[in-house]
Design an enzyme around this catalytic site. Structure first.
Site, PDB file in Angstrom:
ATOM      1  N   HIS A  16      44.138  41.865  35.255  1.00 22.47           N
ATOM      2  CA  HIS A  16      43.569  41.626  36.591  1.00 22.47           C
ATOM      3  C   HIS A  16      42.064  41.458  36.498  1.00 22.47           C
ATOM      4  O   HIS A  16      41.470  41.563  35.430  1.00 22.47           O
ATOM      5  CB  HIS A  16      43.954  42.755  37.559  1.00 22.47           C
TER       6      HIS A  16
ATOM      7  N   HIS B 129      35.579  42.521  42.787  1.00 22.17           N
ATOM      8  CA  HIS B 129      35.663  41.691  43.991  1.00 22.17           C
ATOM      9  C   HIS B 129      34.635  42.210  44.969  1.00 22.17           C
ATOM     10  O   HIS B 129      34.140  43.330  44.832  1.00 22.17           O
ATOM     11  CB  HIS B 129      37.082  41.712  44.577  1.00 22.17           C
TER      12      HIS B 129
ATOM     13  N   HIS C 210      39.087  43.139  50.099  1.00 24.49           N
ATOM     14  CA  HIS C 210      38.727  41.973  49.284  1.00 24.49           C
ATOM     15  C   HIS C 210      37.905  41.101  50.221  1.00 24.49           C
ATOM     16  O   HIS C 210      38.433  40.303  50.981  1.00 24.49           O
ATOM     17  CB  HIS C 210      39.972  41.247  48.761  1.00 24.49           C
TER      18      HIS C 210
ATOM     19  N   GLU D 244      36.180  47.588  38.270  1.00 20.52           N
ATOM     20  CA  GLU D 244      37.486  48.225  38.094  1.00 20.52           C
ATOM     21  C   GLU D 244      38.268  47.716  36.886  1.00 20.52           C
ATOM     22  O   GLU D 244      39.358  47.169  37.041  1.00 20.52           O
ATOM     23  CB  GLU D 244      38.322  48.063  39.366  1.00 20.52           C
TER      24      GLU D 244
ATOM     25  N   TYR E 187      46.610  48.749  30.643  1.00 19.31           N
ATOM     26  CA  TYR E 187      47.972  49.091  31.078  1.00 19.31           C
ATOM     27  C   TYR E 187      48.960  48.719  29.988  1.00 19.31           C
ATOM     28  O   TYR E 187      48.731  47.773  29.224  1.00 19.31           O
ATOM     29  CB  TYR E 187      48.339  48.298  32.346  1.00 19.31           C
TER      30      TYR E 187
ATOM     31  N   GLU F 136      37.759  52.791  39.103  1.00 14.56           N
ATOM     32  CA  GLU F 136      37.152  51.847  40.052  1.00 14.56           C
ATOM     33  C   GLU F 136      36.081  52.524  40.896  1.00 14.56           C
ATOM     34  O   GLU F 136      36.357  53.503  41.590  1.00 14.56           O
ATOM     35  CB  GLU F 136      38.249  51.268  40.972  1.00 14.56           C
TER      36      GLU F 136
HETATM   37  N1  GLY Z   1      42.766  48.515  46.087  1.00 16.66           N
HETATM   38  C1  GLY Z   1      42.816  47.125  45.875  1.00 16.66           C
HETATM   39  C2  GLY Z   1      41.953  46.728  44.776  1.00 16.66           C
HETATM   40  O1  GLY Z   1      41.563  47.547  43.974  1.00 16.66           O
HETATM   41  O2  GLY Z   1      41.531  45.619  44.654  1.00 16.66           O
HETATM   42 MN    MN Z   2      39.443  46.903  44.147  1.00 16.79          MN
HETATM   43 MN    MN Z   3      41.385  49.584  44.419  1.00 16.80          MN
END
Ligand code: GLY
Ligand code: MN
Ligand code: MN
Length: 417
Positions: free
Chosen positions: A304, A308, A315, A348, A352, A388
């Site tokens: 991922h 953001h 987001h 973040e 995994y 995060e």
């Molecule tokens: N909680 C959604 C994200 O981390 O983007």
């Molecule tokens: Mn996030």
């Molecule tokens: Mn998040």
């Protein structure tokens, strides 16, 4: 009041001469007979008004501001209680003029509205750079959410179910007056922590496993988005400590690099390199770091984005057309912009062990030289780790809004309570 007035003025100035601005607030959404979904105001409307009531409109006609509020009858007041009328709303929200929503046609009559795409772009442009007033709200949303995370750390123990910790988090936010969460809390134990958008939150917590919690509340619409991962029994195993250290090191180095001028996609690329180095040191990956990033091997463990925008939406808007850049990397990322002072972004990274990726025959063939699959398979009971934080980009040093423990010793101490 002054805060919202200043933002309305900015929006009007940005669109000067292009027509009248009409913003429609959110309407209640029915769930079933006589029941509505919890109302959450439209983010653009909230941005320039702070009004959290449904059924309103805002019209900016040059320097003149009109807020339109619903006209309610006695029946409505019997069921819903008091709703501010024009005189009270004018006092409460500090607009020039307040009328009833059923007078909208009269207000708009004969006036040319700004083209919707232009209005969208202006809002995206303005919302991207947070003012000091907005930052104050975001700091508080983060403080409350951070305390709720700490309460969850203290409450975590084997034998509970994920939803019991969700209840601890949500209750701590509501008790502080923050009744809306920014998104549904992800509380994921053991292998569930490798499910990126895990929602079930109903599994039991086992000693020896990790717990990942990604949760944040919002204040006046401004979101916090925080993730912590820690051992359910309070003590990291050697293996958990090793992977955790890779993620933590990556996050800290990325925060250091999150300076005005850097491209967010480049920063993501950098995070992939640091993770690749870390996974090499653990024996999970082998080969040249750049090659592992380019051939996609790192994405088996880190599938991922790094970051953001964060604001009135979790987001958040990405800054309007003027900030759109071509992606300078081959990695698919949604947010490509040069960071600017006043952007609030998440950091973040994660690692995994995802069954659906590591067991995929085509991926195993493709990456057989880059990944030690025997070792990776032995991690399939591990889950995942994400850390995060929310940061404000500033010249010099980024401001980290998130103060939840993340160093190994501090996490273990917090889990002990
Ligand atoms: N909680 C959604 C994200 O981390 O983007
Ligand atoms: Mn996030
Ligand atoms: Mn998040």
């Amino acid at each position: 009041m002054n805060h919202y007035r200043a933002l309305r003025r900015r929006l009007a100035a940005r669109l000067k001469g292009q027509g009248l601005v009409h913003l429609q607030g959110g309407k209640p959404v029915p769930r079933n007979f006589d029941v509505e979904y919890a109302f959450r105001q439209n983010s653009d409307f909230l941005y320039v008004t702070g009004v959290e009531e449904p059924g309103c409109h805002l019209v900016l006609d040059g320097a003149r501001e009109t807020l339109l509020v619903p006209r309610v009858d006695a029946h409505h007041r019997v069921w819903e209680g008091h709703v501010p009328g024009p005189a009270e709303a004018k006092r409460l929200f500090g607009v020039d003029r307040v009328m009833y929503a059923d007078e909208l046609k009269k207000v708009l009559k004969g006036r040319r509205p700004v083209a919707p795409a232009k209005l969208r772009d202006a809002l995206d442009e303005l919302r991207a750079v947070k003012t000091e007033g907005e930052l104050a709200l975001m700091r508080r949303a983060n403080d409350v959410s951070g305390k709720a995370h700490l309460a969850v750390m203290k409450a975590t123990k084997p034998g509970l179910r994920e939803y019991e910790l969700q209840a601890v988090f949500d209750a701590a936010c509501v008790k502080a007056g923050l009744k809306h969460l920014a998104y549904p809390s992800i509380v994921a134990a053991g292998v569930n922590s490798a499910v990126l958008h895990y929602r079930k939150n109903n599994a039991p917590l086992k000693s020896g496993d990790l717990l990942l919690i990604d949760a944040g509340a919002e204040l006046s619409g401004y979101a916090a988005d925080i993730t912590r991962t820690y051992p359910i029994n309070g003590k990291f195993t050697r293996r958990q400590r090793d992977v955790y250290s890779v993620v933590l090191e990556t996050q800290k180095r990325c925060i250091e690099k999150a300076q005005p001028g850097i491209n967010s996609a480049e920063l993501h690329l950098f995070s992939m390199r640091v993770i690749a180095e870390g996974l090499k040191s653990l024996g999970l990956l082998r080969g040249e770091t750049d090659g592992l990033v380019e051939n996609g091997a790192v994405r088996l463990f880190y599938p991922h984005g790094l970051t953001h925008m964060l604001g009135l939406d979790v987001h958040d808007v990405t800054g309007g057309k003027k900030r759109v850049l071509p992606n300078p990397t081959k990695i698919p990322v949604r947010f490509v912009a040069k960071l600017e002072p006043g952007f609030v972004i998440t950091m973040e990274p994660g690692v995994y062990f995802i069954d659906a990726l590591l067991k995929d025959p085509a991926l195993r063939r493709k990456h057989k030289d880059s990944v030690d699959f025997r070792l990776a398979d032995s991690f399939l009971d591990f889950g995942g780790i994400r850390i995060e934080d929310d940061i404000v980009v500033r010249a010099g040093r980024a401001e980290n809004l998130t103060r939840v423990p993340k160093e190994i010793e501090a996490v273990e101490a917090a889990c002990e309570g």
